[in-house]
Design an enzyme around this catalytic site. Structure first.
Site, PDB file in Angstrom:
ATOM      1  N   PRO A   2       0.647  -1.143  -0.025  1.00  0.00           N
ATOM      2  CA  PRO A   2       0.013  -0.001  -0.081  1.00  0.00           C
ATOM      3  C   PRO A   2       0.967   1.411   0.052  1.00  0.00           C
ATOM      4  O   PRO A   2       1.594   1.490   0.929  1.00  0.00           O
ATOM      5  CB  PRO A   2      -0.701  -0.197   1.210  1.00  0.00           C
ATOM      6  CG  PRO A   2      -0.442  -1.276   1.970  1.00  0.00           C
ATOM      7  CD  PRO A   2       0.785  -2.005   1.325  1.00  0.00           C
ATOM      8  N   GLU A   3       0.537   2.113  -0.879  1.00  0.00           N
ATOM      9  CA  GLU A   3       1.268   3.516  -1.024  1.00  0.00           C
ATOM     10  C   GLU A   3      -0.040   4.427  -0.879  1.00  0.00           C
ATOM     11  O   GLU A   3      -0.841   4.008  -0.854  1.00  0.00           O
ATOM     12  CB  GLU A   3       2.116   3.614  -2.249  1.00  0.00           C
ATOM     13  CG  GLU A   3       3.479   2.518  -2.201  1.00  0.00           C
ATOM     14  CD  GLU A   3       4.184   2.667  -3.406  1.00  0.00           C
ATOM     15  OE1 GLU A   3       4.283   3.720  -4.287  1.00  0.00           O
ATOM     16  OE2 GLU A   3       4.725   1.583  -3.851  1.00  0.00           O
ATOM     17  N   ARG A 172      22.289  16.899  -2.268  1.00  0.00           N
ATOM     18  CA  ARG A 172      21.957  15.518  -1.648  1.00  0.00           C
ATOM     19  C   ARG A 172      22.809  14.639  -2.531  1.00  0.00           C
ATOM     20  O   ARG A 172      22.410  14.621  -3.974  1.00  0.00           O
ATOM     21  CB  ARG A 172      20.563  15.199  -1.366  1.00  0.00           C
ATOM     22  CG  ARG A 172      20.048  15.921  -0.565  1.00  0.00           C
ATOM     23  CD  ARG A 172      18.655  15.487   0.140  1.00  0.00           C
ATOM     24  NE  ARG A 172      18.851  14.205   0.396  1.00  0.00           N
ATOM     25  CZ  ARG A 172      17.703  13.395   1.087  1.00  0.00           C
ATOM     26  NH1 ARG A 172      16.701  14.150   1.598  1.00  0.00           N
ATOM     27  NH2 ARG A 172      18.026  12.142   1.505  1.00  0.00           N
TER      28      ARG A 172
END
Length: 291
Positions: A2-3, A172
């Site tokens: 589930p997202e 990043r």
DNA sequence: ACCGCACCCTGAGCGC
DNA sequence: TGCGCTCAGGGTGCGG
């Protein structure tokens, strides 16, 4: 797994089954990794209470309780939240399933993996939370207290913008995919939709985040938003354990371009889809279409 | 501040 | 046939 789309669909379908109905009893399994709040406390605090509102924050479902508590639910990897009227073979383990005839694979029967059941004053359908691997979570936050798990969440993935992504990726060194999976940047994005969005945007998942251009950030943001919205429209992805709360399967898995298609031909260029580990996650991409 | 990684869990799928 | 090993992964927390 589930997202955001699966969680949002779950929230929408569970809302009418939960909101406004007075809880008479909460049936729990034994204490486990699953229960952040001890089951005994859940039973006490929720008996006689009413959930007045059900919202989604990233992959969390958050209920407002009329006693002032906040009820946090997370489906983890294998969590299933559904009404007792749901009928689906996905609610049974395959060994149990194999021992039953098709006509017997009907109404849900609580099993070892059923951790939570809400019963209501109107004696209508129960709301059930089942989770085989217990990566799901249930937690009650007292009135006035904030929840650090929610406080950490970044912008909802449906509201992503290229500008936001561009800012979040500067300086990043980690792969762009790791940034997409970082819930403090994009709340709700998970493995499937990260891979799908990067494919549509033509960007390799392993690229260093800081090297992604502003234009590429715009593309990733637009494609992520598009696949998430499309998945919600089509009922989500029913890969492994996910079912919609009425027991039906989602359809988005039929629209996947790369996820779990290792070795199969890319729909655009026919190159075999590759799989490798990025950010400790199985990652799928087309070596020709993504650079 | 950021990054990589171990850990939590159990069923499926594989090799022998 | 059947056992035992490995893998899957969201989120948290720790050590570098």
């Amino acid at each position: 797994m589930p997202e955001l789309p699966e969680v949002e669909i779950t929230r929408r379908r569970i809302e009418p089954l939960l909101v406004g109905r007075r809880i008479t009893e909460v049936v729990t399994g034994p204490p486990s990794y699953f229960f952040i709040t001890p089951p005994e406390r859940l039973r006490e605090r929720l008996r006689g209470a009413v959930v007045t509102k059900l919202e989604r924050r990233g992959k969390y479902i958050v209920g407002s309780v009329d006693n002032g508590d906040s009820l946090l639910l997370h489906l983890g990897m294998t969590g299933q939240l559904f009404g007792s009227g749901a009928r689906s073979v996905r609610l049974l383990s395959s060994t149990v399933r194999a021992s039953l005839s098709p006509e017997e694979q009907g109404d849900f029967v609580p099993d070892l993996h059923t951790h939570l059941r809400f019963r209501f004053e109107d004696e209508g359908p129960e709301v059930i939370f089942r989770d085989v691997r217990k990566f799901g979570k249930v937690m009650l936050t007292p009135p006035g207290e904030s929840n650090p798990r929610l406080d950490r969440l970044g912008r909802d993935a449906l509201l992503v913008s290229g500008e936001h992504l561009f800012e979040a990726t500067r300086k990043r060194k980690t792969p762009i995919k790791a940034v997409l999976l970082d819930q403090s940047v994009l709340a709700g994005c998970g493995n499937i939709y990260a891979d799908e969005a990067l494919f549509h945007a033509g960007v390799r998942p392993g690229r260093r985040a800081a090297r992604i251009t502003r234009r590429e950030c715009d593309a990733i943001a637009a494609e992520l938003k598009r696949v998430l919205e499309r998945s919600i429209e089509t009922g989500g992805s029913s890969i492994s354990d996910y079912i919609a709360p009425d027991g039906s399967d989602g359809q988005f898995q039929d629209e996947r371009r790369v996820y779990a298609r290792t070795g199969e031909a890319c729909f655009v260029c026919e190159s075999p889809i590759r799989r490798k580990l990025v950010a400790q996650r199985g990652t799928h991409y087309c070596p020709q279409c993504q650079s």
